[in-house]
Every structure is written in C-alpha cells, then in structure tokens.
Motif scaffolding. Structure first.
Motif, mmCIF file in Angstrom:
data_model
loop_
_atom_site.group_PDB
_atom_site.id
_atom_site.type_symbol
_atom_site.label_atom_id
_atom_site.label_comp_id
_atom_site.label_asym_id
_atom_site.label_seq_id
_atom_site.Cartn_x
_atom_site.Cartn_y
_atom_site.Cartn_z
ATOM 1 N N VAL A 51 15.760 1.080 -29.769
ATOM 2 C CA VAL A 51 16.130 -0.309 -29.528
ATOM 3 C C VAL A 51 14.863 -1.159 -29.618
ATOM 4 N N THR A 52 14.893 -2.150 -30.481
ATOM 5 C CA THR A 52 13.767 -3.061 -30.640
ATOM 6 C C THR A 52 14.239 -4.468 -30.304
ATOM 7 N N ILE A 53 13.660 -5.049 -29.258
ATOM 8 C CA ILE A 53 13.995 -6.418 -28.856
ATOM 9 C C ILE A 53 13.024 -7.376 -29.555
ATOM 10 N N ILE A 54 13.577 -8.414 -30.153
ATOM 11 C CA ILE A 54 12.784 -9.412 -30.872
ATOM 12 C C ILE A 54 12.905 -10.733 -30.126
ATOM 13 N N LEU A 55 11.770 -11.298 -29.744
ATOM 14 C CA LEU A 55 11.743 -12.586 -29.059
ATOM 15 C C LEU A 55 11.744 -13.691 -30.103
ATOM 16 N N GLY A 102 15.772 -17.262 -27.182
ATOM 17 C CA GLY A 102 16.777 -16.369 -27.746
ATOM 18 C C GLY A 102 16.200 -15.005 -28.063
ATOM 19 N N TYR A 103 17.095 -14.043 -28.300
ATOM 20 C CA TYR A 103 16.705 -12.672 -28.586
ATOM 21 C C TYR A 103 17.459 -12.172 -29.816
ATOM 22 N N GLN A 104 16.822 -11.241 -30.514
ATOM 23 C CA GLN A 104 17.501 -10.418 -31.498
ATOM 24 C C GLN A 104 17.362 -8.964 -31.055
ATOM 25 N N ILE A 105 18.339 -8.152 -31.391
ATOM 26 C CA ILE A 105 18.280 -6.734 -31.062
ATOM 27 C C ILE A 105 18.431 -5.934 -32.346
ATOM 28 N N ARG A 106 17.531 -4.979 -32.508
ATOM 29 C CA ARG A 106 17.514 -4.139 -33.712
ATOM 30 C C ARG A 106 17.752 -2.702 -33.269
#
Length: 577
Positions: free
Chosen positions: A90-94, A51-55
């Motif tokens: 944009v910061t993608i969080i794994l 899954g991913y989170q987007i900041r």
C-alpha cells in the motif's frame, strides 16, 4: 507513529527542503497477516493535507491493483476485493497539486491476505434492478462485489434459464457487462451472474429479470464548464455549469468529498445545465458526476470530475519555507484567572490585536453564551469561559473568518487567615507547621516576605531563635505573617527523667529557661502510640511516670505543650529506670 520523509522542491532557480509526515496504516497494520480479501484499508489523517491517493500492488510502490484518488477520506475499500494469499503493498500519496505543489509518494507498507479455500457466495444485480420495466435497450448490466470472488460469468436469455443472448460469458474480475449491441425492445430478459474463484463457482445463483421499453436514443454525457475539471482555489460558493446535452430532459448531479460518497448532493435533479452550490468547506477536493437523462433512460458511462476549494484558514504548506502555516491567530492565554473576594471585578484583556473578539460563558452542560465582543471583559462571577480571537482573511470569491478559541476558568480567592503555628522538636532542629485557612491557593515562606515560597506549609530543620512565617495567596490577594520568639525551645523540656525514688529527676516537668517568661496553659503527655497518659500544669510537681497508679516501663514518651498565645510545641523524652 507517522513517518517523516525529506523532500526537495525546486522553486524557480532555487529550492527549499522540508520534512513531511507520512501516515501509518491503521487497518490492516503494516505487517499484518491473514487479512480478509474484502478488507477496508484505513490510515492516519495528516493535518493540512487536502487529499490522498492510494496505490495498491504486489511490489513496493507498485500500482497494478489500482491507483485511486480518495479526496479527504482516510479509508478505501477495493471495489473488486484483493487477491488471496498475497503480500499487498500500500502506497499512500499526499496530494499537493491543488496547492501548486507536487504529489508526495510515501514509503510503501504491506500486509498479507488470507488463503481463501472455499468458493464465493452469489451476488446481486444492481442495474437493471430485478423486476425493472421500461429499461433502456442501451442499458449495461452491473452487480455487487461477491467477497472472495476473482471473476464472474454472465448468462442472459429471453426465457427462464435461457442463454440465447449471452452464454456463460467470463467477464473476469469486473462488476459490469456492456453488451455488444442494444437489447431488443419490449422484451423480458433473464440474467444470472455466477461469481467464481480458484476453489470453484458459487452454487445455485438465482436469475433476475427486467423488461425493456421502446427504442429511443439515450442522451450522451456532459462535462463541467466551470469550474473546469481539476480546478484549484475554487470559491466556497461556486457557480456550477456544464455542457448542455441535446436530447436530455434533465441532469442528475452527485457531489461528494470522496469518489464514493454523495454527502453534498445525491443524484439531485436539475432541468437546466447550471446551479449555485452554497458554502463548500475550504481546503477540500470535491468529486462531481453529472448524468444526463431523458425518457429512454440515463446516459451510460459518464465519468467523474473534481475540483478543489480555497485554502481557507489552513494549515497548508508554504512552498517557499517548507512549513505548514495557518491564518488562525496564535493565542497564549492562562487557563485560570482569579479575583479577590470583596475586591474590584476582574478585567481581562485579549492578549493580541486581531480583527474581532468573542467572549463566551460556559454552563455546566457545556452550553455557551456570547457575553461580549470587545477586547476587554469584566468578570465578577466564577465559572468556565471561552475566548475566541479571529482575523478576517480576503480570498478570491470573498472573505472568510479564521478564529482560535481558548478555554479558561475564573475562580475566587482571598487573603489567608493564619490560625496558628505548630512547632515540634526534631533531631535536626524545629519542625514548624503553618496552619492557615481561607478560600485561596496559598504558598509559604520563612523570614523573607519575598521568598523563596513553597507549596508545603511545613518547614523542617529550623534553628531555635526569632522567626517570621509568611502565607501568600498565589492569586495575588495578599500576604499575612506571623512572628514568634524563641519561647518554646527544646531547652525548657528535659530529655529524660528517672522516677526511681532517689529524689533525683523523679519527675518530668517543663523548666523555665533563664531570662524568659513562658506561660504554658497545657502540657499533655502521650505514649508512643498516641494514647493520652496525663495532663500537667506548669506550676505542678510534674509527671511521676505512672498511669492509673501503675508504673510505666522505660521507653520514649511524647509531649504537646500549648502557650498562652495558642502556639504549640511537640517533642519527646525518655523514661529511664
């Protein structure tokens, strides 16, 4: 190109380090400008990431514009849009939490939005729908995003154009309004939502209406009992149960693999507080929203919960080694096999020991048919095939099958038929061309049956003498050979002649080498452009340098000689005057 970051994981009293790929933005790309404020942000998919989170923020790593979990989706559309003329980071969080690890925060990427210079357009109301009746007095009002809007003003009245309930109230950049109290029952209400931005308000926005029903209490919200919110390693066929709600006559259940879709269940109605769900996919996060309802309407403001399924076959991150691992067998299998015509059928064996095997034939339309479930397969027809090798993996809640499929082709082959050797004189020796035929893939060697072999059927710079040529089928159907002695060598053909009438070298003819008995069935002579000038016999006087009674100029000319074994030799000579 994906970025790699180095991370340190502390495991008990030790630690492991590994490099993790982070995704690049696909749209808008890093550094893009003039990006629409209603853009959808997409990024590369990373294998093995559950899954991913987007900041989103206005500074590197910032999240003041929102932090959202999107599950396995690789795209996100900000529901309220983006501010204009702004550099957005944009910061993608794994998301590794459900594998027992820690979230990995990737390096920020950025783009700059467009400069909006016009007011937004009007929006439309989502709930209550225009013209709805028997609406709960506890209802909220929600509407759709108006691109380029940075805020909304809400007006509600009990008469057309009225504002006796809410008078041009600025709710800011949100898409819902919760009135301070309930609406009057059995009343018609008129609602106008006016989007605005720094350039002004949307003009001429229309009203929508709804009629409330009788006063009755709405049910409250519920929450999952099993699996609990945030659970990991949930079986692929889970039993879902949630807290029963007093006064609820039913529940609307929505399940999706991202927070915004409903690709598993879409507002499915259940009259009890539990259900089975069949065959979830492994290694995914699922988002669940359960909304109780009764005759007065649906519960308001019910939140979303999530859980993650079993790891499945992978790939997943092994926190001990820092490597991605998979339960799928590793299979190395040649892409092409052949069997020799008029020989025994081809027997193939899967290259590894596994729990199971499946062999398939593939027709020209890519349709597959199962033909065997043994480790060995006997093949007597050419065509396309597949081999599937699988292991059975036990996990909580049952077992799963992890397989690997490889494609291969079966072709037929045969030993070569050696037609002839074409031998030509060259400056550095003989040029030998091996002419072979047959339904095979052939390679060639000279003087040694063990090679080395070459793909080319031409050998250059061969010195006069005794030689043997070999033709071998690459698919193992056999070797043929052809030997020749030093018969058609350059010594027998003069290098030049001088047809000037002095009775010395006035004719060009093959001269039998001493101690040999070469029989030539044909000697043809050509000009430099390949035009046939004459054909002479070995027992004739030879060629006098004329064509149709006309003397030809001094130049180089070519010959092709064929012996009684159908072997050829080519070369050239000079006519001098």
């Amino acid at each position: 190109m994906m970025k790699k970051l180095l991370y340190i994981l502390f495991l008990g009293i030790g630690f492991a380090s590994y490099s993790q790929e982070c995704p690049d933005l696909l749209s808008p790309v890093d550094g893009a400008t003039n990006v629409p404020v209603d853009a959808t942000i997409t990024w590369e998919a990373i294998p093995g990431i559950p899954g991913y989170q987007i900041r989103l923020g206005t500074t590197p790593g910032g999240g003041e514009l929102g932090v959202t979990s999107v599950g396995s989706a690789t795209s996100y559309t900000p529901p309220q849009g983006l501010p204009d003329n702004t550099q957005i980071y944009v910061t993608i969080i794994l998301d590794f939490l459900f594998q027992g690890g820690s979230d990995i925060v990737c390096e920020s990427q950025s783009f700059t939005t467009e400069d909006v210079t016009t007011p937004p357009a009007c929006t439309s109301i989502r709930t209550p729908q225009d013209g709805a009746v028997d609406v709960s007095v506890f209802t909220n009002i929600s509407w759709n995003y108006a691109p380029t809007a940075t805020g909304y003003r809400v007006t509600v009245g009990t008469t057309p154009g009225g504002n006796d309930v809410v008078n041009d109230f600025d709710v800011g950049n949100v898409l819902t309004y919760n009135p301070p109290g309930e609406f009057d029952p059995n009343t018609t209400f008129y609602v106008r939502i006016v989007p605005y931005n720094e350039n002004g308000a949307a003009p001429n926005c229309q009203e929508s209406t709804f009629i409330t029903g009788d006063v009755a209490p709405l049910p409250g919200c519920t929450s999952l009992i099993t699996p609990v919110n945030g659970a990991i390693n949930v079986p692929l066929t889970p039993f879902l149960e949630w807290v029963p709600v007093p006064g609820a006559t039913g529940y609307r259940v929505t399940i999706g693999t991202t927070p915004t879709n409903a690709n598993i269940l879409d507002s499915a109605v259940f009259t009890t507080n539990s259900t089975f769900v069949i065959d979830f996919e492994p290694n995914l996060t699922f988002f669940v929203r359960i909304v109780p309802f009764n005759d007065s309407g649906e519960a308001i403001g019910c939140g979303q919960e999530s859980f993650s399924t079993l790891l499945g076959c992978g790939p997943f991150l092994d926190l001990t080694t820092g490597e991605f691992v998979s339960f799928n067998p590793e299979v190395v299998f040649p892409p092409v096999f052949s069997f020799c015509e008029n020989d025994d059928p081809l027997v193939l064996t899967a290259p590894i020991i596994a729990d199971g095997y499946r062999w398939y034939s593939v027709d020209p339309f890519d349709n597959v048919s199962l033909i065997s479930e043994n480790r060995e397969l006997t093949v007597d027809q050419v065509g396309d095939y597949q081999l599937e090798v699988y292991d059975i993996i036990s996990q909580p809640g049952g077992v799963i099958e992890c397989g690997t499929t490889v494609d291969f082709e079966v072709v037929s082959s045969e030993i070569a038929t050696l037609e002839r050797l074409d031998i030509s004189e060259m400056a550095l020796g003989l040029r030998i061309e091996v002419v072979a035929s047959g339904n095979g893939d052939y390679e060639y060697a000279i003087d040694d049956v063990n090679g080395p072999y070459q793909d080319s059927n031409v050998f250059n710079g061969v010195q006069p003498g005794n030689h043997t040529l070999y033709v071998r089928d690459k698919n193992g159907c056999g070797v043929v050979e052809e030997s020749f002695e030093q018969d058609l060598t350059v010594e027998g053909f003069p290098k030049f002649f001088t047809p000037n009438g002095d009775n010395i070298n006035d004719f060009w003819q093959f001269i039998q080498p001493e101690g040999q008995n070469i029989v030539l069935t044909s000697i043809r002579i050509f000009d430099r452009y390949g035009k046939l000038l004459t054909e002479i016999r070995q027992d004739s006087q030879g060629w006098d340098g004329t064509f149709n009674g006309r003397q030809l100029p001094a130049d180089d000319y070519w010959y092709l000689a064929i012996d009684d074994s159908n072997r050829e030799v080519r070369g050239h000579f000079s006519l001098k005057r």
